[in-house]
Design a protein around this motif. Structure first.
Motif, mmCIF file in Angstrom:
data_model
loop_
_atom_site.group_PDB
_atom_site.id
_atom_site.type_symbol
_atom_site.label_atom_id
_atom_site.label_comp_id
_atom_site.label_asym_id
_atom_site.label_seq_id
_atom_site.Cartn_x
_atom_site.Cartn_y
_atom_site.Cartn_z
ATOM 1 N N ILE A 30 0.892 -1.400 0.150
ATOM 2 C CA ILE A 30 -0.336 0.219 0.022
ATOM 3 C C ILE A 30 0.816 1.101 0.357
ATOM 4 O O ILE A 30 0.744 2.739 -0.670
ATOM 5 N N ALA A 31 1.521 1.058 1.115
ATOM 6 C CA ALA A 31 2.593 1.907 0.574
ATOM 7 C C ALA A 31 3.539 2.921 -0.344
ATOM 8 O O ALA A 31 3.668 3.934 -1.066
ATOM 9 N N VAL A 32 4.122 1.411 -1.338
ATOM 10 C CA VAL A 32 4.716 1.732 -2.487
ATOM 11 C C VAL A 32 3.726 2.403 -3.264
ATOM 12 O O VAL A 32 4.417 3.149 -4.203
ATOM 13 N N TRP A 33 2.627 2.217 -3.598
ATOM 14 C CA TRP A 33 1.356 2.241 -4.203
ATOM 15 C C TRP A 33 0.756 4.088 -4.452
ATOM 16 O O TRP A 33 1.134 4.634 -5.188
ATOM 17 N N PHE A 83 -4.391 -1.090 -7.486
ATOM 18 C CA PHE A 83 -5.352 -0.525 -7.126
ATOM 19 C C PHE A 83 -5.614 0.850 -7.838
ATOM 20 O O PHE A 83 -4.122 0.794 -9.433
ATOM 21 N N THR A 84 -6.838 1.114 -8.076
ATOM 22 C CA THR A 84 -7.440 2.401 -9.197
ATOM 23 C C THR A 84 -7.261 3.891 -8.544
ATOM 24 O O THR A 84 -7.793 4.051 -9.603
ATOM 25 N N GLU A 85 -7.781 3.701 -7.297
ATOM 26 C CA GLU A 85 -7.872 5.245 -6.758
ATOM 27 C C GLU A 85 -7.676 4.795 -6.052
ATOM 28 O O GLU A 85 -7.780 3.507 -4.980
ATOM 29 N N PRO A 86 -7.403 5.717 -5.109
ATOM 30 C CA PRO A 86 -6.788 6.588 -3.350
ATOM 31 C C PRO A 86 -7.298 5.638 -2.817
ATOM 32 O O PRO A 86 -7.411 4.629 -1.012
ATOM 33 N N THR A 87 -8.986 5.695 -2.247
ATOM 34 C CA THR A 87 -9.760 5.372 -1.342
ATOM 35 C C THR A 87 -9.253 3.952 -1.463
ATOM 36 O O THR A 87 -10.106 2.987 -0.491
ATOM 37 N N GLN A 88 -9.239 3.229 -2.336
ATOM 38 C CA GLN A 88 -9.279 1.105 -2.211
ATOM 39 C C GLN A 88 -8.105 0.724 -1.455
ATOM 40 O O GLN A 88 -8.166 0.112 -0.528
ATOM 41 N N PRO A 89 -6.672 0.840 -1.224
ATOM 42 C CA PRO A 89 -5.695 0.716 -0.427
ATOM 43 C C PRO A 89 -5.746 1.372 0.824
ATOM 44 O O PRO A 89 -6.086 -0.360 1.883
ATOM 45 N N LEU A 92 -8.783 -0.739 1.707
ATOM 46 C CA LEU A 92 -8.626 -2.649 1.994
ATOM 47 C C LEU A 92 -7.532 -2.753 3.385
ATOM 48 O O LEU A 92 -7.425 -3.838 4.507
ATOM 49 N N ALA A 93 -7.161 -1.188 4.105
ATOM 50 C CA ALA A 93 -5.762 -1.734 5.590
ATOM 51 C C ALA A 93 -7.225 -1.550 6.181
ATOM 52 O O ALA A 93 -6.876 -2.294 7.409
ATOM 53 N N LEU A 94 -8.589 -0.470 5.909
ATOM 54 C CA LEU A 94 -9.708 -0.886 6.964
ATOM 55 C C LEU A 94 -10.077 -2.257 7.258
ATOM 56 O O LEU A 94 -10.015 -3.072 8.696
ATOM 57 N N ALA A 144 -10.318 10.177 2.809
ATOM 58 C CA ALA A 144 -10.499 9.975 1.814
ATOM 59 C C ALA A 144 -11.614 9.998 1.247
ATOM 60 O O ALA A 144 -11.805 10.493 -0.210
ATOM 61 N N GLU A 145 -12.474 9.672 0.950
ATOM 62 C CA GLU A 145 -13.391 9.765 0.101
ATOM 63 C C GLU A 145 -14.311 10.945 0.765
ATOM 64 O O GLU A 145 -15.072 11.475 -1.031
ATOM 65 N N ARG A 146 -14.244 11.921 2.304
ATOM 66 C CA ARG A 146 -14.431 13.410 1.654
ATOM 67 C C ARG A 146 -13.327 14.180 0.139
ATOM 68 O O ARG A 146 -14.069 15.006 0.345
ATOM 69 N N ALA A 147 -12.499 13.760 0.320
ATOM 70 C CA ALA A 147 -11.687 14.219 0.014
ATOM 71 C C ALA A 147 -11.611 14.546 -1.419
ATOM 72 O O ALA A 147 -11.333 15.189 -2.645
ATOM 73 N N GLY A 148 -12.500 13.584 -2.339
ATOM 74 C CA GLY A 148 -12.883 13.098 -3.201
ATOM 75 C C GLY A 148 -11.380 13.081 -4.564
ATOM 76 O O GLY A 148 -10.317 12.334 -4.033
ATOM 77 N N ALA A 149 -11.419 14.013 -5.605
ATOM 78 C CA ALA A 149 -10.418 14.298 -6.031
ATOM 79 C C ALA A 149 -9.019 15.188 -5.695
ATOM 80 O O ALA A 149 -8.226 15.604 -6.337
ATOM 81 N N ASN A 150 -9.357 16.256 -4.748
ATOM 82 C CA ASN A 150 -8.639 16.743 -3.832
ATOM 83 C C ASN A 150 -7.317 15.728 -3.368
ATOM 84 O O ASN A 150 -7.785 16.147 -1.993
#
Length: 180
Positions: A30-33, A83-89, A92-94, A144-150
């Motif tokens: 995850i960190a490397v991603w 992973f294709t977007e930041p919320t996915q990893p 997964l961590a959660l 992360a979900e609230r940040a969205g694309a920002n």
């Protein structure tokens, strides 16, 4: 048959060493991603999480050494890197932290069922640690979900806030070879 081979507590404890090392490896992935996607603050958080999980495994190893129990380091499981977007990893961590919580609860229950007060006492720290881990992972996913694309908002949050205890706990069990 020895108590070590018939004890559910000891079997689960041995398995947990592998689970903690698996979590270590997944956090590195995850960190490397995040590093690869130029999110250094989030990457740094997950690199620290990886070290924390490694330390958890070594705490269990030290406990087994202290109680003169056999210790074997199991092979690792595959990790997810795609992973294709930041919320996915982060999700997964959660999920991983919730799974570890269930595993730690099962080990504690096994120690209690087998009237092993030393085992129960050892697992209490891990139970407390998992409350913190799940809470921190939940909050990070929400941000992360609230940040969205920002993604700058996500980076800012991680840089500004202290997420979890980074494995720094005065009452933490000793880790074999020393905590990193």
């Amino acid at each position: 048959m020895s108590a070590a081979t018939t004890s559910s507590f000891l079997r689960l404890l041995h398995e947990q060493v592998g689970h903690e090392f698996d979590a270590h490896q997944q956090y590195i992935a995850i960190a490397v991603w995040f590093d690869r996607h130029d999110l250094p603050q989030v990457a740094r958080h997950y690199y620290r999480q990886a070290v924390e999980e490694r330390n958890h495994a070594m705490m269990i190893v030290q406990y087994m050494l202290d109680r003169n129990l056999p210790v074997e380091i199991p092979p690792g499981s595959p990790v997810r890197n795609d992973f294709t977007e930041p919320t996915q990893p982060i999700a997964l961590a959660l999920q991983q932290e919730k799974q570890v919580t269930a595993q730690i609860e099962a080990i504690f229950q096994a120690a209690r069922a087998e009237s092993d007060p030393l085992g129960e006492q050892f697992m209490l720290w891990f139970l407390k640690e998992q409350v913190e881990e799940v809470a921190a992972a939940t909050t990070l996913l929400t941000v992360a979900e609230r940040a969205g694309a920002n993604l700058f908002d996500l980076e800012n949050y991680v840089a500004r806030e202290r997420i979890g205890d980074s494995g720094e706990s005065a009452d933490a069990p000793a880790a074999a070879g020393g905590a990193l």
